[in-house]
Design an enzyme around this catalytic site. Structure first.
Site, PDB file in Angstrom:
ATOM      1  N   ASP A  36      59.163  25.626 -58.255  1.00 49.58           N
ATOM      2  CA  ASP A  36      59.024  24.185 -58.000  1.00 49.58           C
ATOM      3  C   ASP A  36      59.588  23.416 -59.189  1.00 49.58           C
ATOM      4  O   ASP A  36      60.355  22.457 -59.036  1.00 49.58           O
ATOM      5  CB  ASP A  36      57.547  23.776 -57.831  1.00 49.58           C
ATOM      6  CG  ASP A  36      56.889  24.411 -56.621  1.00 49.58           C
ATOM      7  OD1 ASP A  36      56.832  25.649 -56.569  1.00 49.58           O
ATOM      8  OD2 ASP A  36      56.431  23.678 -55.724  1.00 49.58           O
ATOM      9  N   ASP A 163      55.277  32.942 -49.090  1.00 50.22           N
ATOM     10  CA  ASP A 163      54.046  33.737 -49.094  1.00 50.22           C
ATOM     11  C   ASP A 163      53.716  34.527 -47.829  1.00 50.22           C
ATOM     12  O   ASP A 163      53.518  35.728 -47.873  1.00 50.22           O
ATOM     13  CB  ASP A 163      52.859  32.821 -49.388  1.00 50.22           C
ATOM     14  CG  ASP A 163      53.075  31.955 -50.619  1.00 50.22           C
ATOM     15  OD1 ASP A 163      54.163  31.985 -51.197  1.00 50.22           O
ATOM     16  OD2 ASP A 163      52.132  31.249 -51.002  1.00 50.22           O
ATOM     17  N   GLU A 390      55.814  18.807 -47.300  1.00 50.49           N
ATOM     18  CA  GLU A 390      56.012  20.171 -47.816  1.00 50.49           C
ATOM     19  C   GLU A 390      56.938  20.961 -46.887  1.00 50.49           C
ATOM     20  O   GLU A 390      57.819  21.688 -47.321  1.00 50.49           O
ATOM     21  CB  GLU A 390      54.635  20.844 -47.924  1.00 50.49           C
ATOM     22  CG  GLU A 390      54.626  22.139 -48.704  1.00 50.49           C
ATOM     23  CD  GLU A 390      53.226  22.709 -48.832  1.00 50.49           C
ATOM     24  OE1 GLU A 390      52.278  22.142 -48.231  1.00 50.49           O
ATOM     25  OE2 GLU A 390      53.071  23.740 -49.515  1.00 50.49           O
TER      26      GLU A 390
HETATM   27  C1  GLC Z   1      53.113  27.865 -52.137  1.00 43.69           C
HETATM   28  C2  GLC Z   1      54.551  28.213 -51.750  1.00 43.69           C
HETATM   29  C3  GLC Z   1      55.363  28.459 -52.996  1.00 43.69           C
HETATM   30  C4  GLC Z   1      55.274  27.260 -53.923  1.00 43.69           C
HETATM   31  C5  GLC Z   1      53.830  26.849 -54.186  1.00 43.69           C
HETATM   32  C6  GLC Z   1      53.711  25.509 -54.897  1.00 43.69           C
HETATM   33  O1  GLC Z   1      52.493  28.920 -52.736  1.00 43.69           O
HETATM   34  O2  GLC Z   1      54.577  29.291 -50.883  1.00 43.69           O
HETATM   35  O3  GLC Z   1      56.690  28.731 -52.675  1.00 43.69           O
HETATM   36  O4  GLC Z   1      55.916  27.542 -55.120  1.00 43.69           O
HETATM   37  O5  GLC Z   1      53.113  26.748 -52.987  1.00 43.69           O
HETATM   38  O6  GLC Z   1      54.406  24.519 -54.201  1.00 43.69           O
END
Ligand code: GLC
Length: 418
Positions: A36, A163, A390
């Site tokens: 991120d 995930d 998101e």
């Molecule tokens: C979730 C997502 C991941 C991201 C995180 C924070 O775990 O799957 O890709 O980095 O959230 O946004």
């Protein structure tokens, strides 16, 4: 358009804490996340270079001595996240998780340096960034490919960043859930639980995590002992691109590494083998169970992003990608809607993610300009209509998950301002 640009900047400012930026300003992710932050730094670079470099500096401040950059840095001891810093119990300088995430940072730093046309003298100011990124990529080679196969493993689905993707269904199905597990999820109270991973997924995530903790996150042991060990096409594609961009960055500061150069060639050769040009399918290697999994995921097309030298493979990848999204109004579904595992609203099992679109766009822009431009325009339209969510439905465009999501704002800026 102008308003959305303003709003995107405001979203990033609102999510910013003193030296890093949260993925969203809701309670869902109250820490700094690895990939991120890389996307966020790129977003900032379009209008505030100081914030951009600060974001990178803070991310690198959490690097472990062995070179790993953790997937979460808990700069503030917030207990609102599961698993929180106590449950991970690691990170010396900064409390952190004990696993990593896709190493996008190398490529982001290269883009920033190139676009800003920084002089050699100025680039040398960022010597420490480049050196830390080098150490991180060497860590992957040393500990995630100890047998020198040319391909990198991930040891937890969270490391991929996608995930609960169906890519992990098979490798996860064999993991026996620890019966003594004690943890309380908060994510499914904040976001509609129909959009979040299932309980059985979380039970397995925490089981793997606890097992890694029992081994003190010792990287020498984890590759062999983790309950999950997968060579993923998407992750290796991002890794290969990172290596190539590191090679470029080293050149900028009059350095070079034959070790990195050799691994680029090895990784490229082996990555291509995971794509069957005749059948147009990709396969992941599940090293724990010694099997292959074939799931039509957008992340497989990250191979375009790694800028393979082989033009025939690139052409076939593009052909296959066009087929993958032929029927969809909103690009790109994270999983092909034709596949039985597709779910329109559940997190990484179908929805559109802006970071995936950005990665694909970067891969297409020097190979198929027309297609790339179409991806860019459609992504911009979606975000302007539904704002910085998101993720989004590929069927209706509906925005889902967190609101004010940082990487959607950051990458929207990157799409529109370049
Ligand atoms: C979730 C997502 C991941 C991201 C995180 C924070 O775990 O799957 O890709 O980095 O959230 O946004």
């Amino acid at each position: 358009m102008k308003n959305t640009i303003k709003l995107a900047k405001k979203t990033l400012f609102n999510n910013r804490r003193s030296k890093y930026t949260l993925p969203t300003n809701t309670k869902l992710y109250p820490a700094q996340w690895n990939w991120d932050s890389a996307f966020i730094a790129l977003g900032y670079s379009n209008f505030n270079l100081n914030y951009s470099f600060k974001e990178i500096e803070t991310l690198l401040s959490g690097q472990w001595e062995d070179g790993m950059i953790p997937h979460i840095l808990f700069h503030i001891k917030d207990l609102n996240y599961t698993p929180n810093f106590k449950a991970w119990n690691c990170g010396k300088k900064v409390s952190s998780s004990g696993i990593t995430q896709p190493p996008i940072l190398a490529s982001v730093l290269r883009l920033i340096i190139e676009r800003q046309k920084l002089s050699k003298k100025k680039i040398k100011k960022y010597y420490s960034f480049i050196f830390k990124i080098k150490k991180c990529l060497e860590w992957f080679i040393k500990y995630r490919d100890p047998k020198k196969t040319g391909l990198i493993s991930i040891l937890h689905p969270w490391e991929s960043g996608y995930d609960n993707s169906p890519l992990w269904d098979k490798p996860m199905s064999n993991i026996k859930i620890d019966m003594k597990l004690k943890y309380k999820r908060k994510d499914n109270k904040i976001v509609d639980s129909s959009q979040r991973p299932l309980k059985i997924d979380y039970d397995r995530y925490v089981t793997i995590k606890n097992h890694l903790r029992e081994m003190n996150y010792d990287p020498k042991k984890l590759y062999y002992k983790s309950k999950f060990n997968v060579v993923d096409v998407g992750f290796n594609s991002i890794f290969l691109k990172a290596l190539k961009d590191l090679d470029f960055l080293l050149d900028c500061i009059d350095e070079s590494s034959s070790f990195i150069k050799r691994y680029i060639a090895l990784n490229e050769k082996n990555l291509i083998k995971l794509f069957n040009t005749k059948k147009m399918i990709f396969k992941n290697k599940d090293l724990k169970n010694n099997t292959f999994t074939k799931i039509p995921s957008i992340t497989n097309f990250f191979m375009l992003y790694s800028d393979l030298k082989n033009k025939t493979v690139n052409r076939n990848l593009i052909k296959s990608l066009k087929k993958y999204c032929k029927k969809e109004k909103y690009l790109f579904p994270s999983i092909s809607p034709d596949h039985k595992s597709f779910e329109e609203k559940r997190y990484w099992r179908g929805p559109v993610w802006i970071n995936c679109n950005w990665i694909i766009y970067q891969g297409l822009k020097n190979k198929d300009k027309k297609f790339a431009e179409m991806v860019r325009k459609r992504t911009i339209n979606l975000v302007e209509k539904k704002k910085f969510r998101e993720y989004y439905s590929c069927k209706s465009g509906q925005g889902m998950g967190a609101k004010n999501f940082s990487w959607s704002a950051a990458l929207y800026l990157d799409f529109i301002l370049n």
